[in-house]
Design a protein around this motif. Sequence first.
Motif, short mmCIF file in Angstrom:
data_model
loop_
_atom_site.label_atom_id
_atom_site.label_comp_id
_atom_site.label_asym_id
_atom_site.label_seq_id
_atom_site.Cartn_x
_atom_site.Cartn_y
_atom_site.Cartn_z
N ARG A 258 13.97 -63.46 35.63
CA ARG A 258 13.78 -64.73 36.36
C ARG A 258 12.98 -64.54 37.51
NH1 ARG A 258 19.13 -65.98 36.90
NH2 ARG A 258 19.46 -64.59 38.63
N GLY A 259 13.12 -63.19 38.26
CA GLY A 259 12.33 -62.88 39.28
C GLY A 259 10.96 -62.70 38.69
N ILE A 260 10.43 -62.30 37.97
CA ILE A 260 9.06 -62.60 37.36
C ILE A 260 8.68 -64.01 37.20
CG2 ILE A 260 7.52 -62.07 35.61
CD1 ILE A 260 9.07 -59.26 34.95
N ALA A 261 9.51 -64.87 36.55
CA ALA A 261 9.11 -66.13 36.32
C ALA A 261 9.06 -67.00 37.52
CB ALA A 261 10.11 -66.81 35.47
N GLU A 262 10.02 -66.33 38.74
CA GLU A 262 9.93 -67.07 40.06
C GLU A 262 8.89 -66.42 41.23
OE1 GLU A 262 13.87 -66.98 41.07
OE2 GLU A 262 14.60 -68.45 39.54
N HIS B 228 14.47 -59.02 45.29
CA HIS B 228 15.63 -59.72 44.74
C HIS B 228 16.36 -60.47 45.49
CE1 HIS B 228 19.74 -59.27 42.80
NE2 HIS B 228 19.12 -58.67 41.69
N SER B 229 17.13 -61.52 44.91
CA SER B 229 17.47 -62.80 45.76
C SER B 229 18.93 -62.17 46.39
CB SER B 229 17.89 -63.66 44.70
OG SER B 229 19.02 -63.26 43.74
N GLU C 239 13.88 -48.68 41.11
CA GLU C 239 15.05 -49.53 40.80
C GLU C 239 14.87 -50.58 39.72
OE1 GLU C 239 17.65 -50.43 43.92
OE2 GLU C 239 17.07 -49.00 45.21
N PHE C 240 13.73 -50.78 39.32
CA PHE C 240 13.56 -51.80 38.17
C PHE C 240 12.68 -51.43 37.05
CE2 PHE C 240 10.82 -52.89 41.73
CZ PHE C 240 9.79 -53.28 41.17
N MET C 241 11.83 -50.43 37.49
CA MET C 241 10.61 -50.28 36.36
C MET C 241 11.29 -49.64 35.01
SD MET C 241 7.94 -51.07 37.31
CE MET C 241 7.01 -50.52 36.12
N PRO C 242 12.40 -49.02 35.19
CA PRO C 242 12.90 -48.64 33.93
C PRO C 242 13.38 -49.90 33.08
CG PRO C 242 13.93 -47.27 35.38
CD PRO C 242 13.16 -48.24 36.18
N VAL C 243 13.89 -50.85 33.56
CA VAL C 243 13.88 -52.21 33.00
C VAL C 243 12.88 -52.57 32.06
CG1 VAL C 243 14.94 -54.63 33.01
CG2 VAL C 243 16.06 -52.59 34.45
N VAL C 244 11.60 -52.58 32.96
CA VAL C 244 10.49 -53.18 32.52
C VAL C 244 9.93 -52.11 31.32
CG1 VAL C 244 8.07 -53.46 33.01
CG2 VAL C 244 9.76 -54.08 34.74
N GLU C 245 10.20 -50.93 31.61
CA GLU C 245 9.61 -50.02 30.37
C GLU C 245 10.31 -50.16 29.25
OE1 GLU C 245 7.21 -47.78 30.26
OE2 GLU C 245 6.71 -48.05 32.15
N GLN C 246 11.86 -50.52 29.15
CA GLN C 246 12.65 -50.56 27.94
C GLN C 246 12.86 -52.19 27.52
OE1 GLN C 246 16.08 -48.32 29.47
NE2 GLN C 246 15.00 -46.63 29.72
N SER C 247 12.04 -53.16 28.12
CA SER C 247 12.30 -54.42 27.59
C SER C 247 10.97 -55.01 27.08
CB SER C 247 12.94 -55.32 28.82
OG SER C 247 11.87 -55.45 29.78
#
Length: 188
Positions: A3-7, A36-37, A46-54
């Motif tokens: 959602r953060g990327i889309a927004e 972050h909201s 804090e968020f690159m691992p999510v990017v890497e694994q998704s």
Amino acid sequence: LRRGIAEGALALHYQPRVRLNDGRPLGLEALVRWRHSTRGLLPPEEFMPVVEQSNLSRAFTGQILDTALARAAQWRQDGHDLPVAVGLRARDLLDPTLPAIITAALRENELPADRLILEIGEQAVAAEPEVSSAAITRLSELGVGLALDDFGTGHFPLAQLAGLPLDEVRLHETFTARLTDGSLDGPT
């Protein structure tokens, strides 16, 4: 994060690169943060691992490229024609559409390819050396600058650098520390 990327919640901060002898600017490095909201401004660790694994890598990289190149185009119009550096991850190098994404972003922002420097971490190249080498060669053919970042973390052999069309090799601080403290000395 999706959602953060889309927004449009990814924010870029720009770190200048300057010549040491006279302080003249050489370019800027785009550093990503996530607004972050509820948690505020988050650093990449804090968020690159999510990017890497998704499956968010393509959208993430596309947005970073678009934002950084739009800003570089604005600086250029204002009389500050400096290249901007954007980091790539291992997953980006495995994406066969990456050259087309980069070409489209450069064209959309009316920037020559040499106004973009792609920073590729040593770990990204070491993850899939053959695939990464081929991807780096394709990116080089676009005319963008290529920098191997964080070299010396122990993942990629020095001998293999010779075969890559790199413009820069940026040493990791632990590597330079080992140079000065003698821990890289070997048999003579």
